[in-house]
Structure formats: structure tokens, C-alpha cells
Design a protein around this motif. Sequence first.
Motif, PDB file in Angstrom:
ATOM      1  N   GLY A  47       5.561   8.296  -4.920  1.00 36.88           N
ATOM      2  CA  GLY A  47       5.604   9.230  -6.047  1.00 36.88           C
ATOM      3  C   GLY A  47       5.727   8.560  -7.390  1.00 36.88           C
ATOM      4  N   ASP A  48       6.009   7.235  -7.421  1.00 39.63           N
ATOM      5  CA  ASP A  48       6.176   6.533  -8.688  1.00 39.63           C
ATOM      6  C   ASP A  48       4.854   6.030  -9.261  1.00 39.63           C
ATOM      7  N   HIS A  49       3.813   6.022  -8.457  1.00 41.59           N
ATOM      8  CA  HIS A  49       2.538   5.479  -8.923  1.00 41.59           C
ATOM      9  C   HIS A  49       1.840   6.476  -9.844  1.00 41.59           C
TER      10      HIS A  49
ATOM     11  N   VAL B 179       0.840  -1.202   0.000  1.00 44.29           N
ATOM     12  CA  VAL B 179       0.000   0.000   0.000  1.00 44.29           C
ATOM     13  C   VAL B 179       0.874   1.251   0.000  1.00 44.29           C
ATOM     14  N   ALA B 180       1.960   1.209   0.782  1.00 46.26           N
ATOM     15  CA  ALA B 180       2.878   2.353   0.798  1.00 46.26           C
ATOM     16  C   ALA B 180       3.430   2.615  -0.594  1.00 46.26           C
ATOM     17  N   ARG B 181       3.714   1.554  -1.331  1.00 45.29           N
ATOM     18  CA  ARG B 181       4.225   1.736  -2.700  1.00 45.29           C
ATOM     19  C   ARG B 181       3.138   2.311  -3.610  1.00 45.29           C
ATOM     20  N   LEU B 182       1.882   1.917  -3.370  1.00 42.74           N
ATOM     21  CA  LEU B 182       0.783   2.475  -4.158  1.00 42.74           C
ATOM     22  C   LEU B 182       0.699   3.992  -3.977  1.00 42.74           C
TER      23      LEU B 182
ATOM     24  N   ARG C  20       0.218  11.806 -11.847  1.00 44.65           N
ATOM     25  CA  ARG C  20      -0.763  12.637 -12.525  1.00 44.65           C
ATOM     26  C   ARG C  20      -1.502  13.578 -11.567  1.00 44.65           C
ATOM     27  N   ARG C  21      -1.045  13.616 -10.329  1.00 44.35           N
ATOM     28  CA  ARG C  21      -1.618  14.504  -9.310  1.00 44.35           C
ATOM     29  C   ARG C  21      -3.125  14.285  -9.166  1.00 44.35           C
ATOM     30  N   LEU C  22      -3.521  13.004  -9.150  1.00 49.65           N
ATOM     31  CA  LEU C  22      -4.916  12.653  -8.923  1.00 49.65           C
ATOM     32  C   LEU C  22      -5.154  12.273  -7.467  1.00 49.65           C
ATOM     33  N   LEU C  23      -4.195  11.549  -6.900  1.00 51.72           N
ATOM     34  CA  LEU C  23      -4.298  11.104  -5.516  1.00 51.72           C
ATOM     35  C   LEU C  23      -2.896  11.055  -4.939  1.00 51.72           C
ATOM     36  N   TRP C  24      -2.718  11.622  -3.744  1.00 56.86           N
ATOM     37  CA  TRP C  24      -1.393  11.616  -3.138  1.00 56.86           C
ATOM     38  C   TRP C  24      -1.502  11.771  -1.628  1.00 56.86           C
ATOM     39  N   LEU C  25      -0.378  11.548  -0.953  1.00 51.60           N
ATOM     40  CA  LEU C  25      -0.313  11.738   0.486  1.00 51.60           C
ATOM     41  C   LEU C  25       0.137  13.157   0.804  1.00 51.60           C
ATOM     42  N   ASP C  26      -0.564  13.775   1.737  1.00 44.27           N
ATOM     43  CA  ASP C  26      -0.160  15.092   2.188  1.00 44.27           C
ATOM     44  C   ASP C  26       1.166  14.977   2.939  1.00 44.27           C
ATOM     45  N   GLY C  27       1.975  16.017   2.870  1.00 48.99           N
ATOM     46  CA  GLY C  27       3.245  16.016   3.574  1.00 48.99           C
ATOM     47  C   GLY C  27       3.052  16.086   5.082  1.00 48.99           C
ATOM     48  N   VAL C  28       4.019  15.578   5.811  1.00 48.69           N
ATOM     49  CA  VAL C  28       3.984  15.606   7.270  1.00 48.69           C
ATOM     50  C   VAL C  28       5.239  16.286   7.785  1.00 48.69           C
TER      51      VAL C  28
END
Length: 439
Positions: free
Chosen positions: A131-133, A125-128, A138-146
Amino acid sequence: MDPAALTRELAALRTLLVGRLEAHLVAAPIDGSPLPPPDLEPAVLAPALDGREPTPQEHVLLLLALVPHLDPDFFSSIVAPHLPEGGELPVFGGVRTENHRGVLPTGETAQFVLAGDDLGRRLDVARLLSGDHWLTQRRLLWLDGVREGEPVMSGRLILDSELVERLTTGGISLPRFSSSFPAEHVYTELDWDDVVLHPTTVRQIGEIEDWVRHERTAREDWGMGRRVARGYRALFHGPPGTGKTLTAMLLGRSTGRAVFRIDLSRVVSKYIGETEKNLAGLFDKAEHKDWILFFDEADALFGKRTEIRDAHDKYANQEVAFLLQRLENHAGLVILATNQRGNLDEAFMRRFQGSIAFPAPSAADRLRIWQKVFPSQVEVAPDIDWSAIARRFELTGAGIVNVAQHCAIETLAQGMRPLESAVLEAAILRELGKEGRMV
């Protein structure tokens, strides 16, 4: 997306979450299966993803990020019954924010739902969410920075606002001018027959139209994408009022693309790093869109580079280098406009596929413009000789349009009296005076 389909999707997601929670609370193994729940419909999301059907894991990630936009109490209503005495469930993840009163999913939420306690699946899941996914690229879904030192997966799942709009309304509204998007959507109701351009300019503009219409076929079907850089960069140069902005808008209209004029005065900042930040936000928003980016008065940033005498010069040159890099990596059409081509550093010119001159109109061109711009309702007095006017007054196209507008208003104010030569020449002299010129 159809409301009935959305309802089925959320019901399937609820079933999955309840199952995960019940398995965790009775200490049963949580191995991350089965996936997907039988009611998930991958084809439902495909239209919003340009026809690409998500995998079951991608599908669940998208739903997790989407659901707070539809049901603010979704996660709380599922978790709360399992915590009758209150408290939190750290393994579930999730955060609360200042404005949103419900729970927002994090990467940890995704790991719990998709992988349970299985470490190998949690790493998958972390790989999903890396940034390589393709969803992140395509900046559709990403993790917010912490914050530094905090677990990366504790960042919120962020769904692109335009994708949210696609999934909920079926369309996308164009972004408005703001500090985070310093570009204005510009358009025109004119067409190519309404503009007078030099024949060489017309031919070169036609080459850009050809690129817009056929670039994808050449790159993808013919394999040219392996040999040539992405995107198209053109420089429009010529005096003010010669049609550079109008031509950019006409290109958008003729090719069906939205045109955004970038206000460089809002992009360039005196604070170190802010210009790059503003540019990055602009290009990130435009990525994978069929937009035309029009940088007006580009010499404000692309002027001849200076020798580095102090920190200001150093960072100014870094800003230019950053913009050049983003231009070269942008896959769409970018147009830069300047009143003086000589103001630009020659080193930049190699980055452009096209350099198109917009010369001041000749007497013959001015005559054609005069004949086009006046409304048919304006009756022209017999003593007006358009050929003589065109030869005598060296106005640009924009200047002539301003004169025509003034004369049309004057005609209406005077009760539709015929336009006389004295009124026309007074309007022309008024326009020349605005430009600091006299006859």
C-alpha cells in the motif's frame, strides 16, 4: 497507446515469460535478471501515467495486469506448451474467474516473472505491491484482497479500469451513474452572462475559480502545501431554485472540470457500514481527478448531530464523521448545497473554506432574469410590463425559467401569436401553485 507499440510491448513480455519458464523447468538458477527485456519502452506508458516513466519492474507489473484485457489466452498459450500432459504450475501463480476463461495474473505471477526463485527479490516485488507504493496509493495498480489466511500474493493484479482505457484507447470516458458510483455527470451550455446572482455571491464564486486555476502553483511551486490542507470545500446555501446547482455546473464549464452531482439518497443506507462503503467508493473513484463533487441537499447527511440514545444514532454520527474525514483528505473541489444553512451542525462549518449564500432574487434581479430567459422568437404583447411583473411576483430564477418555457410552448401551439398578459399571468399562477403559494 499506438497498436504497434502495444504489439512490441506484449512481444517483449512474452519473451521474458518464456525465458523464466524455460529456466525454471531446466532447474537453472532464476535470479530475477536481466530486466528489462531490450524491447521494453518505458516512455510508451508515460502519457497514461501523467508523464511519469515507470521503472523496469513497475513497467512489467503494469503489462502483466494489462495483457488479459488485450489477449485472454496470453498466459495459457505460454504455459501450456511446457505442460504437455496438462496440470498446473503453482510457482507461476494465476487464477481463473467465473467470467474470464483465461488465466489472470496474481502477485505470485509477478514474483515469478520479476524474481524467479530469489527470495530477496521476491520480497522486493511484494513491497512494490504494498500500500506504500505510488501505483497503489494512486489506485492505478493493486492486489485484490484474499480470504483470511490465504497468501496475500495470491490476490489478482488489478489495473484501474480508467488506466486500461487510457492505455488502449488514449482517453477516459466519464463514469456513469450506478450503485457503485452514485453520482451523475451534470453540465450546462449556459455561461456566466446567462445567470443572475447577488454581487456578493458572484465575488465569492470568483474566489473559487481563482483557487481552481492557481491552487497547484501555490501548493507545489510556492510551498504552501506544507502549511494548508488539501482541497477546497464550499457550502452553497439558499432557497430552492436560486442557482446553486447551475452555479456548480458553470464553475465546471469555466474551469474545464467535470461536475458530478451526488445523490445522497443513494449513498445513505439504513444498513450499518453501507454508507461508509458507498462514500469510500465514490471518493476513491474521484481521487486524483480534476472533478468537482457536488453534494445536493447535504443536510440529509450533515444535519445537526443527535445525542446518542441508541445504536442507530451512534452509527449515524459515525457516518458523518467518516464523510468529514474523506472531505478533508480529498484534494479537489467539493461543494455541499443546502436549502437551509441552519439545518447544518455549526461544528461542520469550520471545515469549509467558503460559505456562499444564494438569496432569493430581488425585484431588480427578477427583472433581469425575465429579460434574459424569453427566446427572441417570442413576440411579447405591448400590455406586458416586465418591471411590474418582477415587482408583483416573487419567483425564483428556476421558477421564472419554468414560466418562460411554458409560455414558449404555448406560443408555438397557438401559431406564434403574441404572448398576452393573461397567458403570462396564468403561467405564473400555475408555477406559484406548484410551490403551494398564492397571490
